[in-house]
Design a protein around this motif. Structure first.
Motif, PDB file in Angstrom:
ATOM      1  N   MET A   1      37.038   5.194 107.297  1.00  0.00           N
ATOM      2  CA  MET A   1      36.400   5.963 106.223  1.00  0.00           C
ATOM      3  C   MET A   1      37.312   5.977 105.013  1.00  0.00           C
ATOM      4  O   MET A   1      38.506   6.222 105.119  1.00  0.00           O
ATOM      5  N   LYS A   2      36.758   5.732 103.863  1.00  0.00           N
ATOM      6  CA  LYS A   2      37.545   5.632 102.638  1.00  0.00           C
ATOM      7  C   LYS A   2      37.964   7.008 102.158  1.00  0.00           C
ATOM      8  O   LYS A   2      37.154   7.922 102.091  1.00  0.00           O
ATOM      9  N   ARG A   3      39.254   7.145 101.830  1.00  0.00           N
ATOM     10  CA  ARG A   3      39.746   8.422 101.332  1.00  0.00           C
ATOM     11  C   ARG A   3      39.425   8.566  99.854  1.00  0.00           C
ATOM     12  O   ARG A   3      39.456   7.599  99.104  1.00  0.00           O
ATOM     13  N   THR A   4      39.142   9.762  99.464  1.00  0.00           N
ATOM     14  CA  THR A   4      38.897  10.041  98.046  1.00  0.00           C
ATOM     15  C   THR A   4      39.864  11.124  97.607  1.00  0.00           C
ATOM     16  O   THR A   4      40.403  11.878  98.420  1.00  0.00           O
ATOM     17  N   GLY A   5      40.040  11.206  96.313  1.00  0.00           N
ATOM     18  CA  GLY A   5      40.880  12.262  95.761  1.00  0.00           C
ATOM     19  C   GLY A   5      42.361  12.005  95.889  1.00  0.00           C
ATOM     20  O   GLY A   5      43.169  12.909  95.721  1.00  0.00           O
ATOM     21  N   THR A   6      42.763  10.809  96.262  1.00  0.00           N
ATOM     22  CA  THR A   6      44.195  10.470  96.338  1.00  0.00           C
ATOM     23  C   THR A   6      44.545   9.490  95.234  1.00  0.00           C
ATOM     24  O   THR A   6      43.703   8.709  94.802  1.00  0.00           O
ATOM     25  N   LYS A   7      45.773   9.550  94.800  1.00  0.00           N
ATOM     26  CA  LYS A   7      46.246   8.669  93.734  1.00  0.00           C
ATOM     27  C   LYS A   7      47.354   7.780  94.270  1.00  0.00           C
ATOM     28  O   LYS A   7      48.125   8.189  95.142  1.00  0.00           O
ATOM     29  N   ALA A   8      47.397   6.565  93.748  1.00  0.00           N
ATOM     30  CA  ALA A   8      48.489   5.671  94.123  1.00  0.00           C
ATOM     31  C   ALA A   8      49.818   6.275  93.663  1.00  0.00           C
ATOM     32  O   ALA A   8      49.887   6.887  92.601  1.00  0.00           O
ATOM     33  N   LYS A   9      50.825   6.127  94.475  1.00  0.00           N
ATOM     34  CA  LYS A   9      52.140   6.673  94.139  1.00  0.00           C
ATOM     35  C   LYS A   9      52.709   5.968  92.920  1.00  0.00           C
ATOM     36  O   LYS A   9      52.783   4.744  92.890  1.00  0.00           O
ATOM     37  N   ARG A  10      53.109   6.751  91.931  1.00  0.00           N
ATOM     38  CA  ARG A  10      53.659   6.172  90.710  1.00  0.00           C
ATOM     39  C   ARG A  10      55.111   5.769  90.927  1.00  0.00           C
ATOM     40  O   ARG A  10      55.860   6.457  91.609  1.00  0.00           O
ATOM     41  N   MET A  11      55.482   4.675  90.322  1.00  0.00           N
ATOM     42  CA  MET A  11      56.862   4.211  90.422  1.00  0.00           C
ATOM     43  C   MET A  11      57.744   5.088  89.538  1.00  0.00           C
ATOM     44  O   MET A  11      57.381   5.383  88.400  1.00  0.00           O
ATOM     45  N   PRO A  12      58.896   5.553  90.029  1.00  0.00           N
ATOM     46  CA  PRO A  12      59.789   6.372  89.207  1.00  0.00           C
ATOM     47  C   PRO A  12      60.176   5.648  87.916  1.00  0.00           C
ATOM     48  O   PRO A  12      60.346   4.427  87.909  1.00  0.00           O
ATOM     49  N   ARG A  13      60.347   6.407  86.856  1.00  0.00           N
ATOM     50  CA  ARG A  13      60.647   5.811  85.552  1.00  0.00           C
ATOM     51  C   ARG A  13      61.903   4.949  85.600  1.00  0.00           C
ATOM     52  O   ARG A  13      61.938   3.853  85.044  1.00  0.00           O
ATOM     53  N   ALA A  14      62.952   5.445  86.271  1.00  0.00           N
ATOM     54  CA  ALA A  14      64.210   4.688  86.311  1.00  0.00           C
ATOM     55  C   ALA A  14      64.025   3.341  86.989  1.00  0.00           C
ATOM     56  O   ALA A  14      64.592   2.328  86.555  1.00  0.00           O
ATOM     57  N   VAL A  15      63.219   3.305  88.045  1.00  0.00           N
ATOM     58  CA  VAL A  15      62.973   2.047  88.747  1.00  0.00           C
ATOM     59  C   VAL A  15      62.163   1.098  87.873  1.00  0.00           C
ATOM     60  O   VAL A  15      62.462  -0.096  87.785  1.00  0.00           O
ATOM     61  N   ARG A  16      61.145   1.635  87.230  1.00  0.00           N
ATOM     62  CA  ARG A  16      60.313   0.819  86.348  1.00  0.00           C
ATOM     63  C   ARG A  16      61.138   0.253  85.194  1.00  0.00           C
ATOM     64  O   ARG A  16      60.997  -0.917  84.814  1.00  0.00           O
ATOM     65  N   GLU A  17      62.037   1.078  84.649  1.00  0.00           N
ATOM     66  CA  GLU A  17      62.866   0.620  83.525  1.00  0.00           C
ATOM     67  C   GLU A  17      63.801  -0.507  83.953  1.00  0.00           C
ATOM     68  O   GLU A  17      63.994  -1.482  83.220  1.00  0.00           O
ATOM     69  N   GLN A  18      64.388  -0.381  85.153  1.00  0.00           N
ATOM     70  CA  GLN A  18      65.262  -1.450  85.643  1.00  0.00           C
ATOM     71  C   GLN A  18      64.476  -2.738  85.857  1.00  0.00           C
ATOM     72  O   GLN A  18      64.980  -3.834  85.624  1.00  0.00           O
ATOM     73  N   GLN A  19      63.240  -2.601  86.272  1.00  0.00           N
ATOM     74  CA  GLN A  19      62.375  -3.761  86.457  1.00  0.00           C
ATOM     75  C   GLN A  19      62.156  -4.470  85.119  1.00  0.00           C
ATOM     76  O   GLN A  19      62.198  -5.701  85.032  1.00  0.00           O
ATOM     77  N   MET A  20      61.955  -3.686  84.079  1.00  0.00           N
ATOM     78  CA  MET A  20      61.778  -4.251  82.742  1.00  0.00           C
ATOM     79  C   MET A  20      63.069  -4.911  82.259  1.00  0.00           C
ATOM     80  O   MET A  20      63.047  -6.000  81.662  1.00  0.00           O
ATOM     81  N   LEU A  21      64.189  -4.266  82.520  1.00  0.00           N
ATOM     82  CA  LEU A  21      65.471  -4.841  82.103  1.00  0.00           C
ATOM     83  C   LEU A  21      65.769  -6.134  82.854  1.00  0.00           C
ATOM     84  O   LEU A  21      66.302  -7.083  82.267  1.00  0.00           O
ATOM     85  N   ASP A  22      65.430  -6.171  84.140  1.00  0.00           N
ATOM     86  CA  ASP A  22      65.599  -7.413  84.907  1.00  0.00           C
ATOM     87  C   ASP A  22      64.832  -8.552  84.248  1.00  0.00           C
ATOM     88  O   ASP A  22      65.354  -9.670  84.080  1.00  0.00           O
ATOM     89  N   ALA A  23      63.580  -8.265  83.894  1.00  0.00           N
ATOM     90  CA  ALA A  23      62.737  -9.287  83.262  1.00  0.00           C
ATOM     91  C   ALA A  23      63.281  -9.675  81.893  1.00  0.00           C
ATOM     92  O   ALA A  23      63.272 -10.849  81.511  1.00  0.00           O
TER      93      ALA A  23
END
Length: 220
Positions: A1-23
């Motif tokens: 059964m499909k769950r409703t009302g849940t959101k995908a976990k957001r990536m922490p800002r620091a992790v996302r920023e390092q990902q951008m810096l890597d690129a």
């Protein structure tokens, strides 16, 4: 059964920023500052271009952040290399310098895009980028100055050369290491230990003579 009302976990800002810096480091290192585009960096990081601007404001600020991160990582790698090998008591100064140089060449070999950002891109595009690299170089030279000064004091209670000599020798050694790292990265088959040994053979023989009070001077 499909769950409703849940959101995908957001990536922490620091992790996302390092990902951008890597690129960004990869793109700037391989394509150069002017040729690199924010679209390309965003695509490589797997984010939208507006998100890159939201986090890092502009291409100039993104490049500056790359320089600062790569400079800090290089300095930390050298310090860690010396501290790791100097954990035991009474490690000779030449072994400490060998450990630092090996760590330096290992890091630059393992991070060629970061080294390209520091040694090629940042230096050739003027201020404020060149100033960021100069700050890293000064920190590295200050660290090497301490190693040479410690060696001189260990060899003589009253070293045969002064603080200005030690500072100049450290600057020369750092400059030689930078040039040799570029050569090693461009020459197939050169290992970090080989590059470090090359510089030790070039520099420490002369430093050893200075520790013993032997100085070269022009005949006239």
């Amino acid at each position: 059964m499909k769950r409703t009302g849940t959101k995908a976990k957001r990536m922490p800002r620091a992790v996302r920023e390092q990902q951008m810096l890597d690129a960004a480091v990869r793109t700037f290192g391989q394509r150069g500052y002017r040729a690199a585009s924010m679209d390309e960096i965003a695509e490589l990081a797997g984010v939208s271009k507006p998100l890159v601007y939201l986090y890092l404001n502009s291409k100039e600020e993104l490049f500056t952040a790359c320089i600062r991160r790569e400079a800090a990582a290089l300095v930390a790698a050298v310090r860690a290399g010396v501290e790791r090998d100097a954990a035991g008591p009474g490690l000779p100064a030449d072994r400490q310098l060998w450990a630092g140089l090996t760590a330096f060449f290992t890091h630059t070999a393992e991070n060629p895009d970061g080294w390209a950002v520091l040694h090629q891109q940042a230096r050739t595009h003027g201020e404020p980028f060149a100033a960021e690299v100069a700050a890293m170089r000064d920190e590295m030279a200050a660290f090497v100055t301490g190693l040479i000064g410690e060696a001189a004091r260990g060899a003589h209670q009253d070293p045969p050369f002064g603080d200005r000599d030690v500072s100049g020798l450290a600057q020369a050694l750092v400059g030689a290491a930078e040039s040799l790292a570029q050569w090693a990265n461009e020459t197939p088959g050169v290992s970090a230990k080989e590059a470090a040994a090359t510089l030790m053979n070039f520099a420490w023989t002369g430093l050893g003579g200075l520790m013993d009070g032997r100085r070269w001077s022009p005949s006239r």
